[in-house]
Design a protein around this motif. Structure first.
Motif, PDB file in Angstrom:
ATOM      1  N   TYR A  79       0.837  -1.212   0.000  1.00 41.97           N
ATOM      2  CA  TYR A  79       0.000   0.000   0.000  1.00 41.97           C
ATOM      3  C   TYR A  79       0.868   1.257   0.000  1.00 41.97           C
ATOM      4  N   HIS A  80       1.870   1.283   0.864  1.00 38.84           N
ATOM      5  CA  HIS A  80       2.728   2.467   0.999  1.00 38.84           C
ATOM      6  C   HIS A  80       3.440   2.766  -0.328  1.00 38.84           C
ATOM      7  N   ALA A  81       3.871   1.704  -1.021  1.00 37.45           N
ATOM      8  CA  ALA A  81       4.564   1.870  -2.305  1.00 37.45           C
ATOM      9  C   ALA A  81       3.617   2.457  -3.352  1.00 37.45           C
ATOM     10  N   LEU A  82       2.431   1.850  -3.500  1.00 37.91           N
ATOM     11  CA  LEU A  82       1.508   2.296  -4.556  1.00 37.91           C
ATOM     12  C   LEU A  82       0.953   3.683  -4.253  1.00 37.91           C
ATOM     13  N   ASN A  83       0.585   3.930  -2.977  1.00 35.58           N
ATOM     14  CA  ASN A  83       0.067   5.253  -2.650  1.00 35.58           C
ATOM     15  C   ASN A  83       1.175   6.308  -2.730  1.00 35.58           C
ATOM     16  N   ARG A  92      -8.665  11.292  -6.183  1.00 33.32           N
ATOM     17  CA  ARG A  92      -9.582  10.237  -5.743  1.00 33.32           C
ATOM     18  C   ARG A  92      -9.578   9.062  -6.726  1.00 33.32           C
ATOM     19  N   GLN A  93      -9.623   9.384  -8.014  1.00 31.40           N
ATOM     20  CA  GLN A  93      -9.573   8.326  -9.025  1.00 31.40           C
ATOM     21  C   GLN A  93      -8.245   7.577  -8.940  1.00 31.40           C
ATOM     22  N   LEU A  94      -7.164   8.346  -8.689  1.00 31.66           N
ATOM     23  CA  LEU A  94      -5.852   7.706  -8.545  1.00 31.66           C
ATOM     24  C   LEU A  94      -5.856   6.735  -7.368  1.00 31.66           C
ATOM     25  N   TRP A  95      -6.559   7.117  -6.280  1.00 32.72           N
ATOM     26  CA  TRP A  95      -6.594   6.237  -5.106  1.00 32.72           C
ATOM     27  C   TRP A  95      -7.321   4.933  -5.434  1.00 32.72           C
ATOM     28  N   TYR A  96      -8.412   5.023  -6.225  1.00 30.76           N
ATOM     29  CA  TYR A  96      -9.085   3.787  -6.664  1.00 30.76           C
ATOM     30  C   TYR A  96      -8.138   2.962  -7.528  1.00 30.76           C
ATOM     31  N   GLY A  97      -7.337   3.663  -8.347  1.00 33.92           N
ATOM     32  CA  GLY A  97      -6.334   2.965  -9.152  1.00 33.92           C
ATOM     33  C   GLY A  97      -5.331   2.228  -8.282  1.00 33.92           C
ATOM     34  N   VAL A  98      -4.946   2.869  -7.162  1.00 33.36           N
ATOM     35  CA  VAL A  98      -4.036   2.231  -6.203  1.00 33.36           C
ATOM     36  C   VAL A  98      -4.619   0.896  -5.752  1.00 33.36           C
ATOM     37  N   TRP A  99      -5.920   0.873  -5.431  1.00 28.49           N
ATOM     38  CA  TRP A  99      -6.525  -0.362  -4.916  1.00 28.49           C
ATOM     39  C   TRP A  99      -6.664  -1.432  -6.002  1.00 28.49           C
ATOM     40  N   VAL A 100      -6.888  -0.987  -7.238  1.00 25.98           N
ATOM     41  CA  VAL A 100      -6.948  -1.965  -8.340  1.00 25.98           C
ATOM     42  C   VAL A 100      -5.581  -2.644  -8.488  1.00 25.98           C
ATOM     43  N   ILE A 103      -4.268  -6.593  -7.930  1.00 25.29           N
ATOM     44  CA  ILE A 103      -3.591  -7.303  -9.015  1.00 25.29           C
ATOM     45  C   ILE A 103      -2.212  -7.801  -8.575  1.00 25.29           C
ATOM     46  N   VAL A 104      -1.451  -6.929  -7.887  1.00 28.24           N
ATOM     47  CA  VAL A 104      -0.108  -7.320  -7.446  1.00 28.24           C
ATOM     48  C   VAL A 104      -0.180  -8.126  -6.157  1.00 28.24           C
ATOM     49  N   GLY A 105      -1.127  -7.770  -5.301  1.00 23.69           N
ATOM     50  CA  GLY A 105      -1.163  -8.327  -3.951  1.00 23.69           C
ATOM     51  C   GLY A 105      -1.598  -9.778  -3.878  1.00 23.69           C
ATOM     52  N   PHE A 106      -2.565 -10.181  -4.730  1.00 26.23           N
ATOM     53  CA  PHE A 106      -3.062 -11.549  -4.602  1.00 26.23           C
ATOM     54  C   PHE A 106      -2.012 -12.612  -4.903  1.00 26.23           C
ATOM     55  N   PRO A 107      -1.262 -12.467  -6.010  1.00 26.57           N
ATOM     56  CA  PRO A 107      -0.179 -13.450  -6.221  1.00 26.57           C
ATOM     57  C   PRO A 107       0.827 -13.451  -5.074  1.00 26.57           C
ATOM     58  N   MET A 108       1.154 -12.247  -4.552  1.00 32.80           N
ATOM     59  CA  MET A 108       2.089 -12.168  -3.420  1.00 32.80           C
ATOM     60  C   MET A 108       1.532 -12.913  -2.214  1.00 32.80           C
ATOM     61  N   LEU A 109       0.235 -12.669  -1.942  1.00 30.74           N
ATOM     62  CA  LEU A 109      -0.399 -13.285  -0.773  1.00 30.74           C
ATOM     63  C   LEU A 109      -0.325 -14.802  -0.861  1.00 30.74           C
ATOM     64  N   PHE A 110      -0.679 -15.344  -2.056  1.00 37.92           N
ATOM     65  CA  PHE A 110      -0.693 -16.793  -2.174  1.00 37.92           C
ATOM     66  C   PHE A 110       0.715 -17.372  -2.108  1.00 37.92           C
ATOM     67  N   ALA A 111       1.683 -16.668  -2.731  1.00 37.05           N
ATOM     68  CA  ALA A 111       3.067 -17.134  -2.656  1.00 37.05           C
ATOM     69  C   ALA A 111       3.529 -17.184  -1.201  1.00 37.05           C
TER      70      ALA A 111
END
Lengths: 119, 133
Positions: A67-71, A89-97, A101-109
């Motif tokens: 989160y800190h990196a993307l924000n 605000r739109q950029l913040w929604y982009g951060v969460w998208v 996308i990046v977080g789920f593969p990391m989480l499962f790994a």
């Protein structure tokens, strides 16, 4: 400018994650540097840290780091482009998208590592 | 004092000193570098080195004795410590109202961070790791 709305949450999350990350960083540097004390100490430390509680802690830190990196990149766009603040605000929604996308593969790994996965 | 500037032009106007503006710029530059260095760090530990299975003292010795990883980790250590400590300074300035308490908290935080950094630097550059003790 954006009191009580998305921008405020973005700001607080950035601060809280930042403080948590620097706390973890000092612990992490100390822990890794203690490999200077030799194999007996360091392997015992690693055995202690093999507990899944520490693994879940690492997952939490990685989640905060992402989160800190993307924000942080969002903040830089706000600072150095003419349109960044207007669309913060739109950029913040982009951060969460990107976060998903990046977080789920990391989480499962990482969860695979924490809970055995062919130990 | 920490700045609340949201744009570079505003930051230049609000900066109370050249040093404060330099820190503001440093946070952006180091931030971009850290995105790549930290994600690279996580990726190599978790995926390439498969950390829970291969991380042991023997593996650490290999990493700690490699000049490439020494350099990578040293850049990572310094950028992240400076970025993080300056961030903490912003937080301390914002939330601790009493000047006296603020000064003491800073002394304690900076001393602690300095000791950790010295410890980490010795581990990277000032220590010869024996392959298997």
């Amino acid at each position: 400018m954006y009191r009580g709305r998305e921008g405020q949450w973005a700001f607080y999350l950035h601060r809280i994650s930042g403080v948590a990350i620097i706390l973890f960083l000092t612990l992490h540097v100390t822990e890794i540097s203690s490999s200077m004390f030799g194999p007996k100490w360091f392997n015992a430390l690693l055995a202690f840290e093999a507990n899944p509680i520490f693994g879940l802690g690492l997952v939490a830190v990685a989640a905060l780091v992402l989160y800190h990196a993307l924000n942080g990149l969002r903040i830089i766009l706000m600072d150095f482009t003419s349109w960044g603040v207007k669309y913060q605000r739109q950029l913040w929604y982009g951060v969460w998208v990107l976060y998903v996308i990046v977080g789920f593969p990391m989480l499962f790994a990482m969860l695979g590592h924490v809970f055995g996965g062919g130990e | 004092m920490a700045m609340r500037a949201r744009q570079f032009e505003e930051a230049k106007r609000l900066a109370t000193s050249n040093l404060e503006l330099a820190w503001w710029i440093f946070m952006r530059v180091s931030g971009v570098l850290l995105v790549f260095l930290v994600l690279g760090h996580l990726y190599t530990r978790a995926v390439v080195f498969n950390f829970h299975h291969e991380l042991n003292y023997a593996h650490m010795v290999k990493v700690m004795n490699s000049p490439v990883w020494k350099f990578y980790n040293w850049v990572l250590l310094f950028l992240s410590i400076l970025h993080g400590t300056n961030g903490l300074r912003y937080v301390i300035d914002d939330y601790i109202a009493s000047g006296r308490v603020r000064a003491w908290v800073k002394v304690l935080v900076y001393t602690f961070v300095f000791l950790v950094t010295v410890f980490g630097t010795i581990a990277l550059w000032g220590w010869r790791y024996q392959p298997m003790g």
